[in-house]
Design an enzyme around this catalytic site. Structure first.
Site, PDB file in Angstrom:
ATOM      1  N   SER A  54      33.546 -18.153  40.616  1.00  0.00           N
ATOM      2  CA  SER A  54      34.678 -19.009  40.262  1.00  0.00           C
ATOM      3  C   SER A  54      34.586 -20.345  40.998  1.00  0.00           C
ATOM      4  O   SER A  54      34.600 -20.389  42.224  1.00  0.00           O
ATOM      5  CB  SER A  54      35.996 -18.318  40.627  1.00  0.00           C
ATOM      6  N   GLN A 112      36.847 -22.595  40.914  1.00  0.00           N
ATOM      7  CA  GLN A 112      38.149 -22.915  41.502  1.00  0.00           C
ATOM      8  C   GLN A 112      38.259 -22.305  42.891  1.00  0.00           C
ATOM      9  O   GLN A 112      38.749 -22.944  43.831  1.00  0.00           O
ATOM     10  CB  GLN A 112      39.276 -22.415  40.600  1.00  0.00           C
ATOM     11  N   ASP A 125      34.218 -21.791  29.641  1.00  0.00           N
ATOM     12  CA  ASP A 125      35.319 -22.336  28.837  1.00  0.00           C
ATOM     13  C   ASP A 125      34.914 -22.571  27.386  1.00  0.00           C
ATOM     14  O   ASP A 125      35.772 -22.826  26.535  1.00  0.00           O
ATOM     15  CB  ASP A 125      35.815 -23.656  29.449  1.00  0.00           C
ATOM     16  N   ARG A 183      41.478 -13.941  26.945  1.00  0.00           N
ATOM     17  CA  ARG A 183      40.735 -14.540  25.818  1.00  0.00           C
ATOM     18  C   ARG A 183      39.926 -13.520  25.021  1.00  0.00           C
ATOM     19  O   ARG A 183      39.647 -13.747  23.841  1.00  0.00           O
ATOM     20  CB  ARG A 183      39.840 -15.687  26.316  1.00  0.00           C
TER      21      ARG A 183
HETATM   22  C1  S3P Z   1      37.437 -24.716  36.513  1.00  0.00           C
HETATM   23  C2  S3P Z   1      36.743 -23.555  36.751  1.00  0.00           C
HETATM   24  C3  S3P Z   1      36.744 -22.428  35.808  1.00  0.00           C
HETATM   25  C4  S3P Z   1      37.190 -22.864  34.422  1.00  0.00           C
HETATM   26  C5  S3P Z   1      38.432 -23.695  34.469  1.00  0.00           C
HETATM   27  C6  S3P Z   1      38.202 -24.960  35.269  1.00  0.00           C
HETATM   28  C7  S3P Z   1      37.384 -25.788  37.534  1.00  0.00           C
HETATM   29  O1  S3P Z   1      37.637 -21.432  36.276  1.00  0.00           O
HETATM   30  O2  S3P Z   1      37.400 -21.730  33.597  1.00  0.00           O
HETATM   31  O3  S3P Z   1      38.842 -24.059  33.157  1.00  0.00           O
HETATM   32  O4  S3P Z   1      37.768 -26.939  37.228  1.00  0.00           O
HETATM   33  O5  S3P Z   1      36.962 -25.486  38.649  1.00  0.00           O
HETATM   34  P1  S3P Z   1      37.220 -20.336  37.389  1.00  0.00           P
HETATM   35  O6  S3P Z   1      36.998 -21.012  38.648  1.00  0.00           O
HETATM   36  O7  S3P Z   1      38.394 -19.405  37.427  1.00  0.00           O
HETATM   37  O8  S3P Z   1      35.982 -19.701  36.866  1.00  0.00           O
END
Ligand code: S3P
Length: 449
Positions: free
Chosen positions: A172, A174, A327, A358
């Site tokens: 992830s 994020q 995504d 999803r």
């Molecule tokens: C994102 C990371 C992804 C992605 C999200 C945006 C980001 O999520 O699905 O739309 O900007 O870091 P995850 O970190 O949960 O994989």
């Protein structure tokens, strides 16, 4: 959301999709640009910024914490306050639908002197936050989600964070980003080991704002280390051009693979290698996509993409590509409905904790349009053919809404997609942009049920 619902109606295209389009700026980069510029010293200016509901949530939060920020469409100017210059927000921070804002902010707020509380809309309040709170607490933060591990999250200020070495249990970006941002406030180094490579915008932009990280490869993934920690990690303002969002471009890449004779040119799209596996996946299904006029001179690479219709065939999507196409999987799986043979997606359990589940949303909608689909806990299988018309629900998920608009392009009849208001979280102007290529989407506003 207010008391009306917006539905989209797509009729089968009567002629090929054609033309030159430009999609709005990249959402992930736009969030990070606001965050890092706010924490930097000096004034930063951006163009190509994504002006959408999600990025407005990030802007509003930094304004509430005392940052002067001017924004008009894609042009933004931010007067950074430095790492320690934020002030306490006046109340609960509401991040709407934006998971990126919520998770990245948890990392920053963990290092502040003041207390704060983060919340969001019904979808965001269902999404997992413990994956971020737990490692932050190992860094000596005090971050408390609800007993279910969700928002609202309370963050106690005045904690002296310390760097950790941490192997991420999920791929992830994020989570990785939240910990790297917290690392700016920590004493000592923060070292992260990713199980698989995920988007590296935070790492690139930290370097762009004068705070480079060390990288090395580690088994299947990557080891990332803050070069310095604590008070030494000052960020310096810098300007940035935000490229078009490949996640938005993906709907047009897929659209041209569905409508025979199509030829679409998409200008200046971000082609960061940790984001653009959608090109590789569609190409391995037979798509004709050219990457032209590559510009590698900026913090984030960009190129023009040209996609011409070619009949697709089904594949098993390689697991290593899933985190770097996460995504775009809804668009790919809908394109698979028009491919010859079956397309298999496994190892994608993360799709269940996005803005909607999803896997479930795709399976339910595809089933309603007559597509043969099977699900597993971590994926789905789609058998190509021709969907019939009907009514499907986006579950208020922007990417599911736009993916089902694709399904309508060559179906046996019109497809109505319910609950499309959240398309504005990532792709304001989607309908106009689609129209420029000949893709007609009608809207209907109805009182909520
Ligand atoms: C994102 C990371 C992804 C992605 C999200 C945006 C980001 O999520 O699905 O739309 O900007 O870091 P995850 O970190 O949960 O994989």
């Amino acid at each position: 959301m207010s008391a009306t619902r917006i539905d989209y109606i797509v009729n089968p295209a009567t002629s090929p999709l054609q033309g030159r389009i430009r999609v709005p700026g990249d959402k992930s980069i736009s969030h990070r640009a606001i965050i890092l510029a706010s924490l930097a010293e000096g004034v930063s200016e951006f163009d190509g910024f994504l002006d959408s509901a999600d990025t407005q949530a990030t802007i509003a939060t930094f304004r509430q914490m005392g940052v002067h920020l001017q924004q008009e469409g894609g042009m933004v100017s931010v007067e950074g306050v430095g790492l320690h210059g934020l002030s306490a927000p006046p109340g609960i921070i509401d991040l709407g639908n934006s998971g990126t804002s919520a998770r990245l902010l948890m990392g920053i707020l963990a290092g502040q002197r003041f207390d704060s509380t983060l919340s969001g809309d019904a979808s965001l309040r269902r999404r997992p936050m413990r994956r971020v709170a737990d490692p932050l607490n190992r860094m000596n933060a005090d971050v408390r989600p609800t007993a279910q591990g969700t928002l609202p999250v309370h963050v106690k200020g005045g904690r002296q964070l310390r760097g950790i070495e941490y192997e991420l249990p999920v791929a992830s970006a994020q989570l990785k980003s939240a910990l790297l941002l917290a690392g700016l406030y920590a004493g000592g180094k923060t070292t992260l080991i990713e199980p698989e490579i995920t988007r590296d915008h935070t790492e690139r932009l930290l370097a762009h704002f004068a705070c480079p990280l060390n990288h090395s490869s580690h088994r299947s993934g990557r080891r990332i280390e803050t070069a310095i920690g604590g008070d030494d990690s000052a960020l310096q303002a810098n300007n940035l051009r935000v490229p078009g969002d490949i996640s938005s471009a993906a709907f047009f890449l897929a659209a041209a693979c569905i409508v025979p004779g199509s030829d679409i040119f998409i200008e200046k799209v971000g082609i960061n290698p940790t984001r653009c596996a959608v090109i590789e996946i569609l190409r391995s299904m037979g798509a004709d996509i050219s990457v032209l006029n590559v510009d590698n001179n900026a913090a984030e690479p960009a190129a023009d993409l040209r996609v011409r219709y070619r009949q697709l065939h089904g594949i098993s999507i390689p697991p290593a590509l899933i985190p770097i196409a996460i995504d775009e999987l809804p668009a790919i799986m809908v394109a698979a409905c028009y491919a010859k043979g079956e397309t298999i997606l496994k190892d994608a359990a993360e799709l269940r904790v996005k803005e909607s589940d999803r896997i479930q949303a795709l399976a339910e909608g595809l089933d309603k349009t007559g597509v043969t689909v099977d699900t597993w806990p971590d994926g789905l299988r789609v058998l190509g053919g021709q969907p019939v018309g009907g009514m499907v629900d986006s579950h208020a998920d922007h990417r599911i809404a736009m993916a089902f608009c694709l399904a309508g392009l060559a179906a046996g009849g019109p497809i109505t997609v319910k609950n499309c208001k959240n398309v504005a979280t990532s792709f304001p102007g989607f309908i106009d942009c689609a129209k420029q290529s000949g893709w007609e989407i009608n809207t209907k506003t109805i009182p909520s049920d």
